[in-house]
Design a protein around this motif. Sequence first.
Motif, PDB file in Angstrom:
ATOM      1  N   LEU A  69       0.900  -1.214  -0.182  1.00  0.00           N
ATOM      2  CA  LEU A  69       0.000  -0.018  -0.017  1.00  0.00           C
ATOM      3  C   LEU A  69       0.787   1.247   0.104  1.00  0.00           C
ATOM      4  O   LEU A  69       1.974   1.286   0.547  1.00  0.00           O
ATOM      5  N   LEU A 108      -0.044   4.951   1.244  1.00  0.00           N
ATOM      6  CA  LEU A 108      -1.192   5.644   2.211  1.00  0.00           C
ATOM      7  C   LEU A 108      -0.726   6.971   2.410  1.00  0.00           C
ATOM      8  O   LEU A 108       0.788   7.328   2.659  1.00  0.00           O
ATOM      9  N   PHE A 145      -9.395   4.353   3.359  1.00  0.00           N
ATOM     10  CA  PHE A 145      -8.320   5.169   2.931  1.00  0.00           C
ATOM     11  C   PHE A 145      -7.314   5.356   4.182  1.00  0.00           C
ATOM     12  O   PHE A 145      -6.357   6.065   3.592  1.00  0.00           O
ATOM     13  N   HIS A 146      -7.543   4.876   5.148  1.00  0.00           N
ATOM     14  CA  HIS A 146      -6.699   5.058   6.353  1.00  0.00           C
ATOM     15  C   HIS A 146      -6.225   3.574   6.966  1.00  0.00           C
ATOM     16  O   HIS A 146      -7.093   2.842   6.689  1.00  0.00           O
ATOM     17  N   THR A 180       0.064   6.095  10.420  1.00  0.00           N
ATOM     18  CA  THR A 180       0.237   5.523   9.097  1.00  0.00           C
ATOM     19  C   THR A 180       1.578   4.964   8.802  1.00  0.00           C
ATOM     20  O   THR A 180       1.590   3.885   8.317  1.00  0.00           O
TER      21      THR A 180
END
Length: 494
Positions: free
Chosen positions: A143, A145, A190-191, A291
């Motif tokens: 991913l 992010l 999306f987190h 994140t």
Amino acid sequence: MAAQLLPILDAPGPRPALIVGARRLSAAELAAAAARHRGMLAARGVLPGDRVGVVAQGSIATAIALVGNASFGAVSVPLNPKLGPRELGHILRDAAPKLVLAASPEALGEWRDAAPLVALAELDAAGGRAPASAPARADAPLLILYTSGTTGAPKGAVLTVGNVASNLDALADAWGWGPDDRVVHALPLFHVHGLILGLFGALRAGGCLHWLPRFDARALLGALADGGTVLFAVPTMHHRIAEVAEADSSLAAGLRSARLLISGSAALSAREHRRLADLAGRGVYERYGLTETLINCAVRADGPPQPGRVGPALKGIALRLVDDDRQPTIPRDDATIGEVAVRGPNVFAGYLNRADATAAVRDDDGWFYTGDLATWREDGSVRIVGRRATDLIKTGGFKVGAGEVEAVLLEHPSVREVAVVGIPDDDLGERIVAFVVARAEEPAPEPAALIDWVAGQLTPHKRPRAVILVDALPRNPMGKVQKKLLRERSAPVS
């Protein structure tokens, strides 16, 4: 990769794996949808390791696309559908995805031609079954992010298969998370919280995710009553859930049926802990992460909740508190404030195209410096008091954590929400200012009374020098208070 990250796709069965609205997919149906998605990617020339943007809209097709990308080996770049043109353009240029997938293609607006756009069908994308691919290495990117970009353009945090798999396994150990669990959440995909913990975590545990693309406290409580065992929510959601359950006692049955209530992304106040414990008959467990590091700490489910604390470091993660010189000198006295530093398989591979930014937060020994401020106890349990950039207030020669002042103000019966900031002051260095949202059912509090309230429970230098009553606090899409905006508003206050 499926064998490494999502084993449920390799041995699917008839049990529910994904519920979104009226759609319910068994593990077998989800595995078939993921296979068709892999075929679609292969037919469009995507190779394992290529980047694929996913507009994280509120559709089951979004969840399938993210699962399908992971099972194929594509690197997903989740996109907030509410991104402004400037932010979206930066991310598309920076990540340069080979494709962008969207349930509703119009979401890209003026950037529709930045990359080939594929419109996802409601359930899954058409395509032939892709040839089986070898499992990806642990260091393979999974991913990218993008951070909020509060100090400049958003940076893309590259997370690997190993980062995600190891962190989910550590959480499974801390929470007793397994195949019999059905996670319920209404968080965006999306987190970290909604996507990695909520979607990938539920599937890696072999259980089920019931996702509500739009938060509705009544619907969420109904989903818990319909078989949910674990709730993931942020404090703002927990507050609204408690309000709804208090107003209609029949809805509290959902809270009482869940075995585990989890809160994250910000601190849950002691008052909300008590309200939810009274409604659910069990307490809320907090965890802490970023994140770039995923989840660092969690209060273990095999012990009692610890209001105000985020627990010790997860299994396999090293954590320490450091001083301004990044030296691990902070004693375990639960009073001295230090910056949280972590090292382990959870720490990201770096910022995309930003080696300079990566070097600024991760040293040669692998320690990641979070910018978060905390105290800790002898047993390693951590108490977060704020962010170095926004929540460490240096006033009159003292260091004050904004979170500590906020926690005390939230105990006042007239206070519903609060945010504390420091603003420049010629005399003190910084002045403590509190923005307060009053509880509608209580008389409006007097600012002087709130200042005295804090001074009566903390050392006097920690009291606010001004209290400003507001109708609401500015928040980002994840519910976090935007203190920069408050600091700008508080500048004229004397």
